[in-house]
Structures are given as structure tokens and as C-alpha cells.
Design a protein around this motif. Structure first.
Motif, PDB file in Angstrom:
ATOM      1  N   ASP A  12       0.807  -1.223   0.000  1.00  0.00           N
ATOM      2  CA  ASP A  12       0.000   0.000   0.000  1.00  0.00           C
ATOM      3  C   ASP A  12       0.842   1.276   0.000  1.00  0.00           C
ATOM      4  O   ASP A  12       0.281   2.372  -0.020  1.00  0.00           O
ATOM      5  N   PRO A  32       0.367   5.727   2.732  1.00  0.00           N
ATOM      6  CA  PRO A  32      -0.283   4.740   1.869  1.00  0.00           C
ATOM      7  C   PRO A  32      -1.101   5.417   0.770  1.00  0.00           C
ATOM      8  O   PRO A  32      -1.565   6.546   0.925  1.00  0.00           O
ATOM      9  N   GLN A  34      -4.038   4.967  -0.130  1.00  0.00           N
ATOM     10  CA  GLN A  34      -5.413   5.280   0.259  1.00  0.00           C
ATOM     11  C   GLN A  34      -5.528   6.695   0.821  1.00  0.00           C
ATOM     12  O   GLN A  34      -6.541   7.374   0.632  1.00  0.00           O
ATOM     13  N   ALA A 270      -8.712   8.771   6.328  1.00  0.00           N
ATOM     14  CA  ALA A 270      -8.251   7.626   5.533  1.00  0.00           C
ATOM     15  C   ALA A 270      -7.086   6.914   6.218  1.00  0.00           C
ATOM     16  O   ALA A 270      -6.994   5.679   6.179  1.00  0.00           O
ATOM     17  N   ALA A 271      -6.188   7.674   6.840  1.00  0.00           N
ATOM     18  CA  ALA A 271      -5.055   7.063   7.540  1.00  0.00           C
ATOM     19  C   ALA A 271      -5.533   6.219   8.714  1.00  0.00           C
ATOM     20  O   ALA A 271      -5.044   5.105   8.946  1.00  0.00           O
ATOM     21  N   ASP A 273      -8.547   4.902   9.057  1.00  0.00           N
ATOM     22  CA  ASP A 273      -9.224   3.732   8.488  1.00  0.00           C
ATOM     23  C   ASP A 273      -8.207   2.694   8.030  1.00  0.00           C
ATOM     24  O   ASP A 273      -8.428   1.483   8.190  1.00  0.00           O
ATOM     25  N   HIS A 274      -7.106   3.170   7.458  1.00  0.00           N
ATOM     26  CA  HIS A 274      -6.063   2.242   7.012  1.00  0.00           C
ATOM     27  C   HIS A 274      -5.462   1.504   8.200  1.00  0.00           C
ATOM     28  O   HIS A 274      -5.309   0.266   8.164  1.00  0.00           O
ATOM     29  N   LEU A 278      -5.533  -2.900   9.319  1.00  0.00           N
ATOM     30  CA  LEU A 278      -4.282  -3.632   9.144  1.00  0.00           C
ATOM     31  C   LEU A 278      -4.369  -5.075   9.609  1.00  0.00           C
ATOM     32  O   LEU A 278      -3.762  -5.967   9.012  1.00  0.00           O
TER      33      LEU A 278
END
Length: 400
Positions: A12, A32, A34, A270-271, A273-274, A278
Motif C-alpha cells: 500500500d 499509503p 489510500q 483515511a489514515a 481507516d487504514h 491492518l
């Protein structure tokens, strides 16, 4: 607990295709795709100042509200107490100026030499303006520990604030913040916690930590460059920062000066959520965050043991600090080599491990490193065993 699939994680991160082993995460992690996609989508969609009339206004409103909810799930705090700022440093200066209005000559502020300067200088300068006294707490030079009793010894009925890090950005030390906060509260003081270096490496529960304010930086945990401050809404209600007359006086908006960077807030959501995805498939995001960050912590601890063992085996390498609880951060020097020389050598091998005091200037001086500092190697979720071995090979070569 589900283990972290580091190969999947690495796919990612477009920056890793350059072939560089990144140990510079403590200064800012890689990003990433995303997160980049979320920033781009926000900047290319119809967007306006926040409101409820047009689709563009509603989109901006939801970006802000969504980011507050995401940060609340990351930190275990109230979304209504999440303040966004240009940086953690700016947020800390803003709070210091507001709190110091009530300080008087004879009042006291406690800071530690373990902290990043962003959790020292704003309080020192605010105290000086108010005529208050600054109480300094050192740390054990050999272990890197910050003893709770040493902080407690500096407290009195005149203590107004204690500033303490949740994790040292150079030694990785994780002080017993909950015990420090309890002692400070017994003395009637507020507690400001620098969570910048802890948040990327472990599950965070601000209530359990016990501080009144918790500050962190999304760009240290895979997100964009800005700052976050979390506090109980009822505490923020008691504070009146300087603001423009037409701007909202609601909490937390009263602390946010000017128009917020919507694209960065979308990237922060987004970070988070990423991170939450994991190593967890749980239904609610807070649970996913806790499970995933526990997996990150286990992955980093395992690799960090490999790194420490390797560095200790190289003749001429000196490691600074050996705290019992720490984030995966090694601070070291090589005999006969300037730290900048070691860093440049590693960079030539495609290994990014910079050398500096990293704004922990008091810690660097306390350790006898002056303003030059040492080499710092920090792990991240995308670090793998090959990265660690490349670093060790590079340090071994220059140490010979």
C-alpha cells in the motif's frame, strides 16, 4: 490476536518501490495510497466553506465531522473534544497562551528533559511571561527512564501544569503517564501529554493515560501534515482563546483559527481507516483500531529486538537508553564517527536513518550529546526484517 501481514502492508506504500529502507518514521511516516487518494478526491470534488445549503458545503461539513469521529476512534476520546491545528507545536503554543492567562508570580510549571521541545518551550516561555517558576525533571541517563517519584518531588500546591511525553521521540521511553497524571491532579495541576511518538506504535486510550490534554500528529501515523489536540469538551468550554468575532464560539471550533484544511482532514480519516484495517475485521472502528495497533506493536517489538541485538553486537556502537517500556526507537552513535557521517553513509546504501537531536534538544544535552545528537532508527508498520538487516550491515561496515 491476528498477526500483521507486513508484505500486504508494504504493497500500500508507493514510496517503498524506490527501494529505500525507511527508519525515518519518527520524523514522519511514509504514506499509503489510500491517504493520497482521499486527499485528491477531496480537492477535486465540489467543496466550499462548511454549511448545509449546497452539496459542496455539506461535503466540507462531513469531512470535518468525519475526521473528528475518526480521531475519537483512534484515541478513545470524545469527538466533540477534538481540535485540529497546523501542527502539534501550534496547538501547544495556543493552549499555553490561554492557560497562562491565569498564572501568577509564584505559580509553577513542571517540564521534563525527556520531552520534545514542543512540549517544553511553549510552557517555559508562557511561565516566563507570567512570572511563574519552571520546575525541571531530569531522567536517568543510563536507562532513559523518567521516574514518577522525580516528577512527584517537583509538585506543590502552586503547580499549575505538568507537561510530559507519552513516549520519547529519541529514546522511545514510555513514562508511567497515568501515575504522573494522578500525582499532578492530586496537587491540583493540569496535565498536557505529548502523544506524537506513542500514537503510531501502540493502542491509545487517552482516558486511561489520565492527562487533560493529548496532542499528536497524523503525519507520524501514515497521514497528512497537521496537528490534533484532544481534551474533554467540558474542559475546553472553560477556556477562551483569542478568535475572530464572526467565527464560531462553539467547542471545539473556537480553537480552530481560520478555514480548516479539508483535504488533510479527509486524509487523516483515511489514515485511521487504514490503520484500523491492518489486522482486524471487527465491526466497529474503535475495536479495529485497538486490535490492529496491538498487532503493529507486536510486529514492531519483534523486529526491534532484532535491531537492538544486532546493534549491540557491533563493536564501537553505543546505544542510548534502555527503558523497560519503549517504542521501537534506537538512538545510537558509532565510535570515531560523527553521527552525521554515519547517517550519510547509510543514506548512500539506501537506508534512511537520520542524525540529529530531533528537537529533543534538552534530552540530547542531558545525554552529553550537545546539539549534534545521534543517529535515530525508528520502526513503522511497513518495516520488515530485510530493512533491519540492511541497517545493521551498513552500521557494521562503517564501524569497522
Amino acid at each position: 490476536m491476528v498477526s500483521l501481514d507486513v508484505d500486504r502492508v508494504r504493497r500500500d506504500f508507493p514510496a517503498l518501490s524506490e527501494g529505500v529502507a525507511h527508519f525515518d518514521g519518527p520524523g514522519g511516516s511514509q504514506t499509503p495510497r489510500q491517504v493520497a487518494d482521499a486527499v485528491a478526491r477531496t480537492m477535486t470534488a465540489g467543496l466550499a466553506n462548511r454549511g448545509t445549503v449546497t452539496a459542496a458545503e455539506r461535503r466540507a461539513e462531513e469531512v470535518v465531522a468525519g475526521a473528528r469521529r475518526a480521531v475519537a476512534d483512534l484515541l478513545g476520546c470524545d469527538a466533540d473534544g477534538v481540535v485540529f491545528a497546523r501542527s502539534m507545536t501550534q496547538a501547544t503554543y495556543d493552549v499555553s497562551r490561554v492557560l497562562a492567562r491565569d498564572w501568577r508570580a509564584g505559580d509553577e510549571v513542571v517540564v521534563t528533559r525527556l520531552d520534545h521541545d514542543s512540549n517544553i518551550r511553549p510552557w517555559v516561555q508562557a511561565a516566563q511571561r507570567a512570572g511563574a517558576t519552571v520546575r525541571w525533571v531530569g531522567f536517568d541517563r543510563e536507562s532513559g527512564e523518567l521516574p514518577v517519584d522525580d516528577v512527584r518531588a517537583e509538585l506543590s500546591e502552586r503547580t499549575r501544569l505538568v507537561a510530559v511525553t507519552a513516549a520519547s521521540n529519541v529514546l522511545g521511553t514510555r513514562p508511567d503517564v497515568a501515575a504522573i497524571a494522578a500525582a499532578a491532579h492530586d496537587a491540583g495541576a493540569l496535565v498536557y501529554v505529548d502523544g506524537v511518538h506513542l500514537t503510531p506504535h501502540a493502542p491509545v486510550d487517552v482516558a486511561a493515560l489520565g492527562g487533560d490534554f493529548f496532542a499528536c500528529s497524523p503525519y507520524k501515523f501514515l497521514g497528512p501534515h497537521h496537528g490534533v489536540l484532544a481534551a474533554a469538551p467540558e474542559l475546553l468550554e472553560r477556556l477562551q482563546p483569542d478568535k475572530l468575532l464572526p467565527s464560531s464560539d462553539r467547542v471545539p471550533e473556537r480553537f480552530e483559527l481560520g478555514t480548516l484544511p479539508y483535504e488533510l482532514l479527509a486524509g487523516t480519516t483515511a489514515a485511521i481507516d487504514h490503520l484500523a484495517g491492518l489486522a482486524s475485521g471487527a465491526s466497529d472502528r474503535r475495536t479495529r483500531v485497538l486490535e490492529s495497533m496491538s498487532a503493529v506493536e507486536e510486529h514492531e517489538e519483534r523486529l526491534f529486538a532484532r535491531l537492538l541485538d544486532g546493534l549491540r553486537s557491533i563493536a564501537g556502537v553505543r546505544l542510548y537508553g534502555d527503558p523497560a517500556r519503549r517504542t521501537p526507537t534506537a538512538y545510537f552513535s558509532v565510535a570515531g564517527r560523527a553521527s552525521g557521517e554515519v547517517s550519510a553513509h547509510l543514506a548512500g546504501l539506501g537506508v534512511n536513518a537520520p542524525a540529529s537531536h530531533f528537537y529533543a534538544i534538552e534530552a540530547s544535552r542531558w545525554l552529553g550529546l550537545g546539539d549534534e545528537g545521534a543517529v535515530r532508527a525508528g520502526l513503522a508498520p511497513y518495516t520488515n526484517a530485510d530493512d533491519v538487516d540492511r541497517l545493521l550491515a551498513g552500521v557494521g561496515a562503517i564501524a569497522r
